[in-house]
Design an enzyme around this catalytic site. Sequence first.
Site, PDB file in Angstrom:
ATOM      1  CG  ASP A 217      -0.970   1.147  12.583  1.00 56.63           C
ATOM      2  OD1 ASP A 217      -1.541   0.498  13.474  1.00 56.63           O
ATOM      3  OD2 ASP A 217      -1.457   1.338  11.453  1.00 56.63           O
TER       4      ASP A 217
ATOM      5  CE1 TYR B 106      -3.694   9.400  12.487  1.00 55.16           C
ATOM      6  CE2 TYR B 106      -5.914  10.092  11.916  1.00 55.16           C
ATOM      7  CZ  TYR B 106      -5.060   9.345  12.698  1.00 55.16           C
ATOM      8  OH  TYR B 106      -5.559   8.531  13.677  1.00 55.16           O
TER       9      TYR B 106
ATOM     10  CG  ASP C 274       1.407  -0.328   6.540  1.00 57.63           C
ATOM     11  OD1 ASP C 274       2.046  -1.342   6.199  1.00 57.63           O
ATOM     12  OD2 ASP C 274       0.957  -0.183   7.690  1.00 57.63           O
TER      13      ASP C 274
ATOM     14  NE  ARG D  64      -3.046   0.148   8.977  1.00 58.77           N
ATOM     15  CZ  ARG D  64      -3.011  -1.087   9.442  1.00 58.77           C
ATOM     16  NH1 ARG D  64      -2.549  -2.058   8.688  1.00 58.77           N
ATOM     17  NH2 ARG D  64      -3.408  -1.354  10.655  1.00 58.77           N
TER      18      ARG D  64
END
Length: 294
Positions: A38, A66, A80, A180
């Site tokens: 993203d 992550y 988010d 998210r």
Amino acid sequence: MDGLVVVDKPAGCTSHDVVARARRILGQRRIGHAGTLDPMATGVLLLGAGRGTRLLGHLALTDKVYDATIRLGRTTTTDDAEGEPIEDRPVNVAPQALAAAVAALTGVIEQVPSSVSAVKVGGVRAYARVRAGEQVELAARRVTIGRFDLLARRDPDGAPDASGCDLDVRVACSSGTYIRALARDLGVALGCGAHLVALRRSRVGPFSLAEAVSLDTFAERGAAVLTPLGQAVTASFARRDVAGQQAVDVTHGRRLTPLGQPGTYGVFGPDGTVLALVEEAGDVVRSLVVFAPA
């Protein structure tokens, strides 16, 4: 200019923006990427150049890691920080409750992707339908969260706080996982809501930030940062060397004699050039990709 490069994607640009920049840097159109990030996310984005684009779909890229920050107390339209706020709630979450909620979201879970994800609904991306004003409901999908570690809990200004609303976490997960959505589901489980405020991908398969280059470094060094095609295949697959008629046969997509080698492996010619990726099925050696021109 055939090979791979691991880019440390900056925030504020799409994966396609990085591909466009790479095309300008290398002066060629044949550039692709594996594993979309993203715009707000940073970190590992694997690019293929030239014939390296044909390698991307065969690499083991299912495991990802992550580092993220989840903010408790607010839900947003996109799950988010880029979305509009929906609701704010007080955060009164005990450490034990947080640990239990994190544990419940670890392992094999059913996850509903965010409605603004790139999942296709009737051939159209979900985010495009949402932008057009449609109400989108996506089906749950099975994903694996191998690790969901709480690294720190703090105030938004960074001060450590056992009752703070910012959670720094590390997530190791399977391909198809939405971090998210994981933040959203954690907020639901805790009853206070939550959204993702920062995301950095540190690993995709065997490729990590340790070997990544910034876009500025890529622009300065150009093709020098590419991992050559043969080196990339050697690093990712078993190797088989052939010569003479066998090398000619591989170049023309003809069958080789099987060795009983499991999985995909690379076939190299007598001069060390990678010729193909193949796999064996019984007494057949099937070519997956032929790199060398016939």
